[in-house]
Design a protein around this motif. Sequence first.
Motif, PDB file in Angstrom:
ATOM      1  N   TYR A 119       4.030  56.779  67.933  1.00 16.70           N
ATOM      2  CA  TYR A 119       2.619  56.556  67.671  1.00 16.70           C
ATOM      3  C   TYR A 119       2.382  55.376  66.728  1.00 16.70           C
ATOM      4  O   TYR A 119       1.408  55.355  65.986  1.00 16.70           O
ATOM      5  CB  TYR A 119       1.960  57.833  67.123  1.00 16.70           C
ATOM      6  N   SER A 120       3.273  54.395  66.777  1.00 17.43           N
ATOM      7  CA  SER A 120       3.131  53.224  65.915  1.00 17.43           C
ATOM      8  C   SER A 120       2.698  51.975  66.672  1.00 17.43           C
ATOM      9  O   SER A 120       2.454  50.945  66.055  1.00 17.43           O
ATOM     10  CB  SER A 120       4.440  52.952  65.169  1.00 17.43           C
ATOM     11  N   LEU A 121       2.566  52.072  68.006  1.00 16.77           N
ATOM     12  CA  LEU A 121       2.052  50.955  68.801  1.00 16.77           C
ATOM     13  C   LEU A 121       0.539  51.001  68.934  1.00 16.77           C
ATOM     14  O   LEU A 121      -0.049  50.095  69.540  1.00 16.77           O
ATOM     15  CB  LEU A 121       2.670  50.983  70.203  1.00 16.77           C
ATOM     16  N   ILE A 122      -0.086  52.017  68.383  1.00 14.16           N
ATOM     17  CA  ILE A 122      -1.496  52.265  68.682  1.00 14.16           C
ATOM     18  C   ILE A 122      -2.434  51.206  68.104  1.00 14.16           C
ATOM     19  O   ILE A 122      -3.587  51.116  68.536  1.00 14.16           O
ATOM     20  CB  ILE A 122      -1.925  53.667  68.207  1.00 14.16           C
ATOM     21  N   HIS A 123      -1.975  50.401  67.151  1.00 15.98           N
ATOM     22  CA  HIS A 123      -2.825  49.365  66.583  1.00 15.98           C
ATOM     23  C   HIS A 123      -2.484  47.970  67.122  1.00 15.98           C
ATOM     24  O   HIS A 123      -3.103  46.991  66.721  1.00 15.98           O
ATOM     25  CB  HIS A 123      -2.716  49.368  65.060  1.00 15.98           C
ATOM     26  N   VAL A 124      -1.513  47.881  68.008  1.00 18.47           N
ATOM     27  CA  VAL A 124      -1.092  46.594  68.565  1.00 18.47           C
ATOM     28  C   VAL A 124      -2.002  46.225  69.735  1.00 18.47           C
ATOM     29  O   VAL A 124      -2.111  46.998  70.693  1.00 18.47           O
ATOM     30  CB  VAL A 124       0.371  46.651  69.044  1.00 18.47           C
ATOM     31  N   PRO A 125      -2.664  45.068  69.685  1.00 16.54           N
ATOM     32  CA  PRO A 125      -3.531  44.668  70.812  1.00 16.54           C
ATOM     33  C   PRO A 125      -2.737  44.526  72.104  1.00 16.54           C
ATOM     34  O   PRO A 125      -1.527  44.252  72.086  1.00 16.54           O
ATOM     35  CB  PRO A 125      -4.090  43.310  70.359  1.00 16.54           C
ATOM     36  N   VAL A 129       1.533  43.515  73.042  1.00 14.11           N
ATOM     37  CA  VAL A 129       2.515  44.546  73.363  1.00 14.11           C
ATOM     38  C   VAL A 129       3.746  43.955  74.047  1.00 14.11           C
ATOM     39  O   VAL A 129       4.885  44.313  73.723  1.00 14.11           O
ATOM     40  CB  VAL A 129       1.889  45.654  74.238  1.00 14.11           C
ATOM     41  N   GLY A 130       3.546  43.044  74.978  1.00 14.67           N
ATOM     42  CA  GLY A 130       4.681  42.415  75.662  1.00 14.67           C
ATOM     43  C   GLY A 130       5.647  41.746  74.707  1.00 14.67           C
ATOM     44  O   GLY A 130       6.862  41.999  74.763  1.00 14.67           O
ATOM     45  N   TRP A 183       4.641  47.298  81.277  1.00 10.51           N
ATOM     46  CA  TRP A 183       5.013  46.354  80.214  1.00 10.51           C
ATOM     47  C   TRP A 183       6.503  46.462  79.883  1.00 10.51           C
ATOM     48  O   TRP A 183       7.164  45.449  79.642  1.00 10.51           O
ATOM     49  CB  TRP A 183       4.180  46.635  78.964  1.00 10.51           C
ATOM     50  N   LEU A 184       7.022  47.683  79.854  1.00 12.02           N
ATOM     51  CA  LEU A 184       8.437  47.881  79.564  1.00 12.02           C
ATOM     52  C   LEU A 184       9.307  47.248  80.647  1.00 12.02           C
ATOM     53  O   LEU A 184      10.320  46.596  80.345  1.00 12.02           O
ATOM     54  CB  LEU A 184       8.751  49.366  79.434  1.00 12.02           C
ATOM     55  N   ASP A 185       8.925  47.426  81.900  1.00 11.35           N
ATOM     56  CA  ASP A 185       9.680  46.830  82.996  1.00 11.35           C
ATOM     57  C   ASP A 185       9.709  45.310  82.864  1.00 11.35           C
ATOM     58  O   ASP A 185      10.765  44.678  83.034  1.00 11.35           O
ATOM     59  CB  ASP A 185       9.058  47.240  84.324  1.00 11.35           C
ATOM     60  N   ASP A 186       8.579  44.716  82.553  1.00 14.81           N
ATOM     61  CA  ASP A 186       8.514  43.264  82.368  1.00 14.81           C
ATOM     62  C   ASP A 186       9.409  42.796  81.223  1.00 14.81           C
ATOM     63  O   ASP A 186       9.929  41.674  81.252  1.00 14.81           O
ATOM     64  CB  ASP A 186       7.073  42.827  82.084  1.00 14.81           C
ATOM     65  N   ALA A 187       9.582  43.658  80.214  1.00 12.91           N
ATOM     66  CA  ALA A 187      10.366  43.288  79.030  1.00 12.91           C
ATOM     67  C   ALA A 187      11.860  43.519  79.204  1.00 12.91           C
ATOM     68  O   ALA A 187      12.644  43.163  78.322  1.00 12.91           O
ATOM     69  CB  ALA A 187       9.867  44.061  77.808  1.00 12.91           C
TER      70      ALA A 187
END
Length: 217
Positions: A119-125, A129-130, A183-187
């Motif tokens: 729950y620490s990605l919740i403030h990332v625009p 994220v990528g 997004w994970l797949d792209d990364a």
Amino acid sequence: MSTESWLADTRTSYDTVATSYADQVRDLLDETPYERSVLALFAELVQATDGGPVADVGCGPGRITAHLRSLGLDAFGIDLSPAMVETARREHPGLRFEVGSMTDLDLADASVAGLVAWYSLIHVPDDEVGPVFGHFRRVVRPGGLLLLGFHVGDESRLKTRGYGGHAMKVHVHRRQPAQVSAWLDDAGFTVEAQMTLSSAESPLGGIVFARRRTGSQ
């Protein structure tokens, strides 16, 4: 909003609420058996691949870091907020906590066996994220495991007050698991499992297990 702007707002907000936040979430895992099972599975999977250091990125007051240590992992925490890191060090003496940002992780390439962002990605625009997932891929060793927890939904809102009534200025982003998986797949990660659940952690939480692919992608 620039990276520097939302990071500064997030840092200041969590510096302000660090003590109240720690008081609110300290025993939350006692109320969330499904999340405990998720963390136990993560620990089992990391140990099954010979173990190694595990980074808890966005660790806050260190409750997940400490729980992972209790499960036998060599876990350490990183958080943007110096006050959160100070709180984590006070509440969990002897464990390793460092100030740092998931937008520019100060970790060596392929240096961790696993990484948790609870729950620490919740403030990332969305547009950040990528690149954040790119940093995760860089520091996780090939075949290493990633565990994400996040709020599920389709909207973002500005949070101006919370955790003891203190003033905050952070956008809370809710996302669909399918988008996070894309997004994970792209990364360069392969998603192995995903689920949603409702608990004291989140009215509707998303959980994703992903593994860093061993080739160039």
